[in-house]
Scaffold this motif. Sequence first.
Motif, PDB file in Angstrom:
ATOM      1  N   SER A  35       0.824  -1.202   0.000  1.00  0.00           N
ATOM      2  CA  SER A  35       0.000   0.000   0.000  1.00  0.00           C
ATOM      3  C   SER A  35       0.863   1.258   0.000  1.00  0.00           C
ATOM      4  O   SER A  35       0.533   2.234  -0.662  1.00  0.00           O
ATOM      5  N   VAL A  36       1.989   1.228   0.698  1.00  0.00           N
ATOM      6  CA  VAL A  36       2.883   2.387   0.706  1.00  0.00           C
ATOM      7  C   VAL A  36       3.544   2.550  -0.665  1.00  0.00           C
ATOM      8  O   VAL A  36       3.627   3.657  -1.194  1.00  0.00           O
ATOM      9  N   MET A  37       3.987   1.452  -1.248  1.00  0.00           N
ATOM     10  CA  MET A  37       4.674   1.541  -2.538  1.00  0.00           C
ATOM     11  C   MET A  37       3.743   2.014  -3.652  1.00  0.00           C
ATOM     12  O   MET A  37       4.193   2.606  -4.620  1.00  0.00           O
ATOM     13  N   GLN A  38       2.461   1.757  -3.524  1.00  0.00           N
ATOM     14  CA  GLN A  38       1.520   2.149  -4.565  1.00  0.00           C
ATOM     15  C   GLN A  38       1.002   3.569  -4.388  1.00  0.00           C
ATOM     16  O   GLN A  38       0.242   4.048  -5.213  1.00  0.00           O
ATOM     17  N   GLU A  39       1.407   4.259  -3.345  1.00  0.00           N
ATOM     18  CA  GLU A  39       0.997   5.641  -3.112  1.00  0.00           C
ATOM     19  C   GLU A  39       1.619   6.533  -4.190  1.00  0.00           C
ATOM     20  O   GLU A  39       2.829   6.553  -4.353  1.00  0.00           O
ATOM     21  N   LYS A  49       3.913  11.455   0.586  1.00  0.00           N
ATOM     22  CA  LYS A  49       3.111  10.509   1.376  1.00  0.00           C
ATOM     23  C   LYS A  49       3.767   9.135   1.390  1.00  0.00           C
ATOM     24  O   LYS A  49       3.739   8.427   2.398  1.00  0.00           O
ATOM     25  N   GLN A  50       4.361   8.742   0.278  1.00  0.00           N
ATOM     26  CA  GLN A  50       5.044   7.447   0.203  1.00  0.00           C
ATOM     27  C   GLN A  50       6.231   7.424   1.165  1.00  0.00           C
ATOM     28  O   GLN A  50       6.427   6.465   1.907  1.00  0.00           O
ATOM     29  N   ARG A  51       6.993   8.505   1.185  1.00  0.00           N
ATOM     30  CA  ARG A  51       8.147   8.590   2.083  1.00  0.00           C
ATOM     31  C   ARG A  51       7.696   8.536   3.539  1.00  0.00           C
ATOM     32  O   ARG A  51       8.295   7.826   4.361  1.00  0.00           O
ATOM     33  N   GLY A  99       4.988   7.165   4.648  1.00  0.00           N
ATOM     34  CA  GLY A  99       4.536   5.797   4.891  1.00  0.00           C
ATOM     35  C   GLY A  99       5.684   4.860   5.199  1.00  0.00           C
ATOM     36  O   GLY A  99       5.595   4.027   6.108  1.00  0.00           O
ATOM     37  N   PHE A 100       6.795   4.981   4.440  1.00  0.00           N
ATOM     38  CA  PHE A 100       7.954   4.132   4.708  1.00  0.00           C
ATOM     39  C   PHE A 100       8.549   4.426   6.080  1.00  0.00           C
ATOM     40  O   PHE A 100       8.963   3.513   6.798  1.00  0.00           O
ATOM     41  N   PRO A 152       4.846  11.193  -3.770  1.00  0.00           N
ATOM     42  CA  PRO A 152       6.137  10.775  -3.216  1.00  0.00           C
ATOM     43  C   PRO A 152       6.346  11.173  -1.754  1.00  0.00           C
ATOM     44  O   PRO A 152       6.984  10.442  -1.005  1.00  0.00           O
TER      45      PRO A 152
END
Length: 107
Positions: free
Chosen positions: A47-51, A56-58, A60-61, A54
């Motif tokens: 789910s994080v990788m598909q955000e 929000k993805q960072r 999430g990680f 960038p």
Amino acid sequence: MPAAKKAVKPSPISQLQGVLLVLDNRSGRPTAEMLANVREMVGDALSVMQEPDPVKQRIGFVLLAIQQSTQVAIKEVRGKRLTRVTVIDQPLYHWALEEIHALAGAA
């Protein structure tokens, strides 16, 4: 001599999805608890990788790193709630804190 074909490396998302497929179709499984934990971690990572965003993805990680690098124990002693957080993966935890500070500095 024919030209050598370059190996196509699958994307990280397809690799994680492959792990989920293997977990679903595997016979002679390990413990159900372990599989549930792996499934949850892979699902979170997917789910994080598909955000698409960038930032929000960072974020999430970083949150996943904090979650995976710590253990939280909550208990009640004499009517008071006590929370104990134990860092179980120092390098990952330190990386996440550095990322938090970098994100806060960029704001």
